[in-house]
Design an enzyme around this catalytic site. Structure first.
Site, PDB file in Angstrom:
ATOM      1  N   LYS A   1       1.129  -1.225  -0.090  1.00 29.50           N
ATOM      2  CA  LYS A   1       0.067   0.184   0.082  1.00 29.50           C
ATOM      3  C   LYS A   1       0.591   1.021  -0.064  1.00 29.50           C
ATOM      4  O   LYS A   1       0.902   2.360  -0.634  1.00 29.50           O
ATOM      5  CB  LYS A   1      -1.000  -0.351   1.245  1.00 29.50           C
ATOM      6  CG  LYS A   1      -2.383  -1.212   0.966  1.00 29.50           C
ATOM      7  CD  LYS A   1      -2.442  -1.551   2.591  1.00 29.50           C
ATOM      8  CE  LYS A   1      -3.683  -2.649   2.132  1.00 29.50           C
ATOM      9  NZ  LYS A   1      -3.986  -2.962   3.436  1.00 29.50           N
TER      10      LYS A   1
ATOM     11  N   GLN B   1      -3.960  -1.582   9.767  1.00 26.97           N
ATOM     12  CA  GLN B   1      -4.192  -3.135   9.591  1.00 26.97           C
ATOM     13  C   GLN B   1      -4.367  -4.485  10.004  1.00 26.97           C
ATOM     14  O   GLN B   1      -4.356  -3.693  11.293  1.00 26.97           O
ATOM     15  CB  GLN B   1      -2.655  -2.906   8.870  1.00 26.97           C
ATOM     16  CG  GLN B   1      -2.243  -4.415   7.791  1.00 26.97           C
ATOM     17  CD  GLN B   1      -2.636  -4.311   6.345  1.00 26.97           C
ATOM     18  OE1 GLN B   1      -2.762  -3.735   5.790  1.00 26.97           O
ATOM     19  NE2 GLN B   1      -3.505  -5.668   6.459  1.00 26.97           N
TER      20      GLN B   1
ATOM     21  N   ASP C   1     -10.483   2.775   4.979  1.00 35.72           N
ATOM     22  CA  ASP C   1     -11.078   1.486   4.565  1.00 35.72           C
ATOM     23  C   ASP C   1     -12.311   1.369   4.451  1.00 35.72           C
ATOM     24  O   ASP C   1     -13.379   0.317   4.057  1.00 35.72           O
ATOM     25  CB  ASP C   1     -10.141   0.681   5.974  1.00 35.72           C
ATOM     26  CG  ASP C   1      -9.442  -0.039   4.775  1.00 35.72           C
ATOM     27  OD1 ASP C   1      -9.292  -0.454   3.781  1.00 35.72           O
ATOM     28  OD2 ASP C   1      -8.887  -0.785   5.848  1.00 35.72           O
TER      29      ASP C   1
END
Ligand code: NAP
Length: 293
Positions: free
Chosen positions: A53, A97, A120
């Site tokens: 990412k 994460q 997200d």
């Protein structure tokens, strides 16, 4: 029939070109899109995901600031970091994460993220917006699946679409996105009975189980001409594989995603898109659509 391969790598590269232009435009308006990543612990797969990412961000011109915390980080310490990033005006997006180490409550930690920086799309505020049919920050994997369907001009309206997954990360957001496009959507999961009789009716099958060899979507489970999207990532003898028996199903389906090279690259690119959406919104700048539908 031999299925057309839905090439996520090629589409991700195509979208990246447009995102790069958008970053340039934002920078010319004085906005420096910035993504903060948080990695707790030393899980090698998570480290690899965060690194990919950050690399994507660098390619596009998004600044990324990595925060690595030790495995034994407490909920208080993680909360303090997230709240600090929430109030840091330079940070547009916060990526926590997952999975977190077992002693940390993922839901509680996700809810600490300011929904406007939740790139997200996992806070209940953003999930709620999706439920009501309006959200900018949609979870990246479901959004990537939709972009792939659009790019290959798969008609979702009035289709019978079966999703094999009901997680908050994949199945539930996809359900709402597809319903929003007038698909008839059925969700299956580990307690569904006679799964094959359901998937066999579907115009579109989206599978995200990740339990090979217990679950494999085989050719006899799809109808001729079906569109098959494989979200899953299984490690089998060091090799990355999806849920789908690719060789068998690709002889029957009309479109199919490969693993690797299907949904995975789109997920990362959609995170970048969400970061730009968050950056533009925080500066009250309008973004053009990235992929024309
Ligand atoms: P998850 O929370 O474990 O969800 C798995 C789903 O599969 C659950 O809904 C589960 O049902 C269902 N399931 C399990 N066994 C089944 C069976 N035998 N038959 C039918 N359904 C079954 O995992 P997740 O986070 O959603 O991820 C799913 C997969 O997608 C994983 O392989 C993951 O690595 C992959 N993934 C890929 C990307 C990407 O970018 N490509 C992104 C995210 C996830 P229950 O709800 O009843 O347990």
């Amino acid at each position: 029939m031999i299925a057309t391969i839905m090439d996520g790598r090629a589409l991700a590269a195509e979208v990246e070109v447009r995102l790069k232009l958008e970053v340039r435009r934002l920078k010319s308006l004085g906005v420096e899109p910035t993504l903060a990543t948080i990695l707790v612990g030393e899980d090698p797969a998570s480290r690899a995901y965060v690194s990919s990412k950050q690399k994507a961000a660098a390619r596009i011109g998004i600044s990324s600031v990595g925060h690595r915390l030790p495995q034994e980080t407490t909920a208080e310490e993680l909360t303090t970091l997230i709240r600090g990033l929430n109030s840091d005006g330079r940070v547009n997006g916060i990526l926590l994460q997952l999975p977190l180490p077992g002693h940390l409550d993922e839901r509680e930690m996700i809810e600490q993220i300011n929904p406007e920086k939740d790139v997200d799309g996992l806070t209940s505020a953003n999930a709620g917006k999706l439920f009501y049919g309006s959200s900018d920050l949609v979870p990246c994997t479901p959004k990537g699946v939709m972009e792939l369907l659009h790019r290959y001009q798969i008609r979702t309206a009035s289709s019978l679409t079966v999703i094999v997954n009901r997680s908050t990360l994949v199945g539930k957001p996809l359900y709402h996105l597809l319903l929003g496009e007038d698909a008839t959507v059925i969700m299956c999961h580990s307690k569904s009975t006679d799964l094959a009789s359901v998937t066999r009716q579907a115009d579109i099958v989206i599978t995200a189980v990740g339990r090979r060899p217990q679950f494999v979507l085989t050719a006899d489970m799809v109808k001729d001409g079906a569109v098959v999207v494989d979200v899953a990532m299984n490690r089998v003898e060091g090799r990355l594989m999806g849920d789908v028996d690719f060789d068998g199903v690709s002889k029957r389906a009309s479109f199919i995603t490969p693993v690797p090279g299907g949904v995975g690259p789109m997920t990362v690119t959609m995170l970048m898109q969400n970061t730009l959406i968050a950056a533009a919104k925080s500066s009250k700048i309008l973004l053009p659509p990235v992929v024309p539908s």
